[in-house]
Each structure stands twice: as C-alpha cells, then as structure tokens.
Scaffold this motif. Structure first.
Motif, PDB file in Angstrom:
ATOM      1  N   UNK A  28       0.815  -1.205   0.000  1.00  0.00           N
ATOM      2  CA  UNK A  28       0.000   0.000   0.000  1.00  0.00           C
ATOM      3  C   UNK A  28       0.850   1.255   0.000  1.00  0.00           C
ATOM      4  N   UNK A  29       2.158   1.053   0.226  1.00  0.00           N
ATOM      5  CA  UNK A  29       3.039   2.221   0.146  1.00  0.00           C
ATOM      6  C   UNK A  29       4.227   1.888  -0.734  1.00  0.00           C
ATOM      7  N   UNK A  30       4.373   2.658  -1.824  1.00  0.00           N
ATOM      8  CA  UNK A  30       5.520   2.485  -2.701  1.00  0.00           C
ATOM      9  C   UNK A  30       6.118   3.866  -2.878  1.00  0.00           C
ATOM     10  N   UNK A  31       7.405   4.018  -2.683  1.00  0.00           N
ATOM     11  CA  UNK A  31       8.055   5.331  -2.800  1.00  0.00           C
ATOM     12  C   UNK A  31       7.310   6.381  -1.992  1.00  0.00           C
ATOM     13  N   UNK A  32       6.909   6.033  -0.814  1.00  0.00           N
ATOM     14  CA  UNK A  32       6.197   6.907   0.127  1.00  0.00           C
ATOM     15  C   UNK A  32       4.867   7.439  -0.418  1.00  0.00           C
ATOM     16  N   UNK A  33       4.369   6.873  -1.536  1.00  0.00           N
ATOM     17  CA  UNK A  33       3.053   7.287  -2.041  1.00  0.00           C
ATOM     18  C   UNK A  33       1.993   6.337  -1.499  1.00  0.00           C
ATOM     19  N   UNK A  34       0.980   6.871  -0.838  1.00  0.00           N
ATOM     20  CA  UNK A  34      -0.091   6.008  -0.346  1.00  0.00           C
ATOM     21  C   UNK A  34      -1.008   5.681  -1.512  1.00  0.00           C
ATOM     22  N   UNK A  35      -1.372   4.444  -1.673  1.00  0.00           N
ATOM     23  CA  UNK A  35      -2.287   4.071  -2.740  1.00  0.00           C
ATOM     24  C   UNK A  35      -3.710   3.972  -2.210  1.00  0.00           C
ATOM     25  N   UNK A  36      -4.596   4.611  -2.899  1.00  0.00           N
ATOM     26  CA  UNK A  36      -5.964   4.765  -2.391  1.00  0.00           C
ATOM     27  C   UNK A  36      -6.957   4.158  -3.366  1.00  0.00           C
ATOM     28  N   UNK A  37      -8.012   3.570  -2.836  1.00  0.00           N
ATOM     29  CA  UNK A  37      -9.116   3.121  -3.701  1.00  0.00           C
ATOM     30  C   UNK A  37      -9.949   4.339  -4.089  1.00  0.00           C
ATOM     31  N   UNK A  38     -10.759   4.189  -5.144  1.00  0.00           N
ATOM     32  CA  UNK A  38     -11.466   5.360  -5.696  1.00  0.00           C
ATOM     33  C   UNK A  38     -12.424   6.003  -4.679  1.00  0.00           C
ATOM     34  N   UNK A  39     -13.009   5.166  -3.809  1.00  0.00           N
ATOM     35  CA  UNK A  39     -13.936   5.702  -2.803  1.00  0.00           C
ATOM     36  C   UNK A  39     -13.231   6.663  -1.852  1.00  0.00           C
ATOM     37  N   UNK A  40     -11.962   6.340  -1.538  1.00  0.00           N
ATOM     38  CA  UNK A  40     -11.204   7.200  -0.622  1.00  0.00           C
ATOM     39  C   UNK A  40     -10.835   8.515  -1.322  1.00  0.00           C
ATOM     40  N   UNK A  41     -10.496   8.421  -2.630  1.00  0.00           N
ATOM     41  CA  UNK A  41     -10.199   9.660  -3.382  1.00  0.00           C
ATOM     42  C   UNK A  41     -11.457  10.531  -3.403  1.00  0.00           C
ATOM     43  N   UNK A  42     -12.608   9.885  -3.618  1.00  0.00           N
ATOM     44  CA  UNK A  42     -13.875  10.617  -3.651  1.00  0.00           C
ATOM     45  C   UNK A  42     -14.117  11.298  -2.307  1.00  0.00           C
ATOM     46  N   UNK A  43     -13.844  10.565  -1.211  1.00  0.00           N
ATOM     47  CA  UNK A  43     -14.089  11.133   0.121  1.00  0.00           C
ATOM     48  C   UNK A  43     -13.176  12.341   0.365  1.00  0.00           C
ATOM     49  N   UNK A  44     -11.889  12.191  -0.041  1.00  0.00           N
ATOM     50  CA  UNK A  44     -10.938  13.275   0.235  1.00  0.00           C
ATOM     51  C   UNK A  44     -11.179  14.516  -0.614  1.00  0.00           C
TER      52      UNK A  44
END
Ligand code: B12
Length: 301
Positions: free
Chosen positions: A9-25
């Motif tokens: 879930x973390x690659x090169x310090x980038x958090x990977x998010x599912x689309x629902x979480x992007x929508x929430x943020x």
C-alpha cells in the motif's frame, strides 16, 4: 499504467488509495472521477495485482486543483489542462489567474468597442467561450463590460455610436450562446420586455443563467405588446413569465394587464425599473438585479 502488489500500500512513500477514498478526500463522486480519468487523463492509477485501480496523492492533488479551477469558472477542458500542467499550484492561484483573465477579457472588450473593432470583440468572445462557462461569461465578462460601457457613455468618454456598435455585437453573441435554450425537459420561462422598452440585454443575460439551471426559455424580447404576451402565455403555458424593464414607467403603464396575466401563470418582474411596490401590486416575484441570484430565486419557486 503501473502494476503493484495489492499488499504494497506504500511504494516510494506514495499512499495508494481506492477510488472511494479519493472521492471522500476530494468531494468528487467516483463516477465523475472516472469520467475525468477517461476524458482528460486527470488521474493515472496503478493497478493492484487483483486489478483494482489504486490512486496516489498526486491524483488527489490534481482532482483538488480541477475542482478549484471549475469553481473559479473555467470550462472543464481548460480546468483539466491547467490541473495537469500546474503541478503543485494551489486552487487559490488558479482562482486568481481566472479572475485576472476575466478582468482582462472585460478590458479587451472595451478597448475593441472603443476602436469599433468587431473582429477583436469576436476574438475575445471566442477565447472566453473556450475558457469559461456561459454563466461566468455572462456574469463576469458581459455584464461588467456593458455596465462600464454605459458609464463611459454617460460620462461622454465614448459616443452613442460606440455604445450601439458594442451592444449590437454583444447581443448577437449572447443570442448565439442562447441557441437551443428552448430544448430539454425542464420548466419553461417566457421572457419579455413591456411595450416601449428596448433594453433587453439584461433579460437575455438572465435567460442564459436560468437556462443553466435547467429551464427552457421562450424569449419574446424588447417592446412586447401585452396582448401578444397574453396570447403567448396561453399557447405555451409557462411555469414562469418574466417581464423586465429599465424604466419603471413602462412597467407601471401595463400594471393592470400584468395583474390579469397573473391568473394564467406565475409572474416575476426584474430590471432596474422593477420595484417592490409594483411587484406587490401585480402579485409578482421581484427578482434581484444580480442575474445569478435572480435565477436561483426563480428556479427555487
Ligand atoms: C445598451 C443601452 C441601450 C441600447 C439597448 C440595447 C438592448 N438591446 O438592450 C439602446 C441603444 C437601444 C438604448 C436606448 C435607450 N436608452 Co439606453 N442604455 C444602454 C446602456 C448603455 C446599457 C444598458 C444595458 O444593457 N446594460 C447592461 C444591463 C445588463 O445592465 P443594467 O441595465 O444596469 O441592468 C443590471 C440589472 O438591472 C440587471 N438586469 C437588467 N435587466 C434585467 C432583467 C432581469 C430579469 C433581471 C433579473 C436582472 C436584470 O442586470 C444588470 C446587472 O447589474 C445603459 C447605460 C447603463 N449605465 O446601464 C443605457 C440606459 C439604460 N439607457 C437609457 C436611456 C435614457 C435610453 C434612451 C431613452 C436613450 C434615447 N434618448 O433614445 C433609449 C430608450 C430606449 C427604450 N425605449 O427603451 C438610460 C436609462 C435611464 C432610466 N433609468 O430610464 C441609461 C441608464 C443611460 C443613462 N445613464 O442615461 N439603450
């Protein structure tokens, strides 16, 4: 498209998010996020080994910028172009940029009007149509330009020839933006000026904004005899009749007919000639001068 393990879930310090979480943020629905991804390449997800799209903080930032640009009045295509180009630029920067572009468009329109340069006015309009929504063009470019034109005319800084020239070119463009404003499934508004009233630019501007709220528009325009207006109300059965004038006298002169019209359809009055007293007398809704506030009020009825 990047392919990553669903466990990482973390690659090169980038958090990977599912689309629902992007929508929430971001406050943007998953459907719209997918549309922006498809249309503009605004998001560039990685794929989990299970095939899920996974988004990074950079995607969230681009969506946030896109929203800021849309709120500032840019068209979706322009908002996406800037959001993709302006890595790290906060929404407030794009708002300020859009604001100064609008102010510049007003200045250029006035300059072109003073030079009787129709091609330059058309060019400015074309650029505004590419960059901004119809509502922004009407409220932030056309109305301020017309208002300033009126001031300059009143102060004799320009002649009546400049005013006629500019208002005719602008009226043509506004009616161009109005094409097919009768279409769709929304409620219908019938717009007219009373007999003798030639100032119909404010009414066209209002119609465009109301159209943007999903209404269908039937526009009778300047100098409409009240008997004809009553006929049109009978044949179109609108949800709202809007009568506007610059001069209070021209509305007063037809107050009795307007009151009678009220039996057939809801009525609103607007423009600088409309007043609370007249609206009360003819049992009409008084629209505020700001065309966006007026459209909100009319649409909320
Ligand atoms: C363009 C213009 C014309 C054009 C109109 C073209 C057209 N198709 O509309 C023409 C050349 C035809 C014209 C003619 C005349 N005009 Co003239 N005109 C103007 C001018 C320069 C701009 C008006 C305009 O469209 N402004 C843009 C609109 C959108 O702004 P606005 O009128 O301020 O309206 C605001 C709000 O009220 C609202 N609004 C307007 N309408 C509506 C409608 C609705 C539904 C809503 C919600 C809101 C809304 O939108 C604006 C937002 O702030 C103004 C100067 C000025 N300072 O406004 C004079 C002005 C309106 N005209 C004036 C005059 C006196 C005349 C003439 C008598 C001149 C003459 N001697 O022949 C004639 C009268 C014609 C007639 N019988 O109606 C006066 C009006 C004074 C008054 N209160 O009665 C003004 C104010 C000029 C002045 N300072 O003396 N004019």
């Amino acid at each position: 498209m990047r392919l990553i393990s669903v466990q990482s879930w973390k690659v090169d310090s980038t958090a990977y998010l599912r689309i629902g979480e992007v929508a929430r943020r971001t406050g943007v629905s998953p459907e719209l996020l997918r549309a922006w991804e498809r249309r503009y390449g605004l998001l560039s997800p990685a794929r989990s080994s299970g095939g899920f799209r996974l988004y990074g903080d950079d995607d969230v930032e681009r969506v946030t910028r896109m929203r800021g640009n849309l709120d500032a009045g840019l068209s979706a295509a322009e908002a996406a172009r800037l959001a993709l180009a302006g890595a790290g630029s906060p929404p407030s920067t794009s708002e300020a940029a859009a604001g100064s572009r609008l102010a510049l468009a007003v200045d250029r329109l006035l300059e072109a009007a003073e030079a009787f340069d129709e091609t330059a006015i058309q060019r400015e309009f074309d650029a505004a149509v590419d960059a901004f929504s119809t509502e922004t063009i009407v409220a932030e470019v056309v109305l301020p330009a017309l208002h300033e034109l009126g001031e300059r005319w009143a102060d004799e800084r320009i002649t009546v020839a400049h005013e006629h020239f500019a208002s005719n070119v602008i009226r043509g463009r506004l009616l161009g933006l109005a094409r097919r404003w009768d279409q769709g499934g929304g409620p219908q508004a019938l717009l007219a000026c009373p007999p003798g009233e030639l100032h119909d630019l404010g009414l066209i501007a209002f119609g465009l904004v109301l159209r943007n709220r999903g209404w269908r528009i039937v526009f009778l325009g300047a100098d409409t005899p009240t008997a004809t207006l009553a006929d049109a109300v009978r044949s179109t059965a609108p949800q709202l009749v809007v009568v506007s004038a610059t001069s209070a006298e021209r509305l007063e002169a037809v107050a009795r007919e307007l009151r009678a019209l009220r039996a057939s359809a809801p009525l609103a009055v607007g423009g600088t000639g409309a007043s609370e007293a007249l609206a009360d007398r003819v049992d009409a809704l008084l629209l505020p001068e700001d065309v966006r506030a007026a459209a909100d009020l009319a649409a909320a009825r």
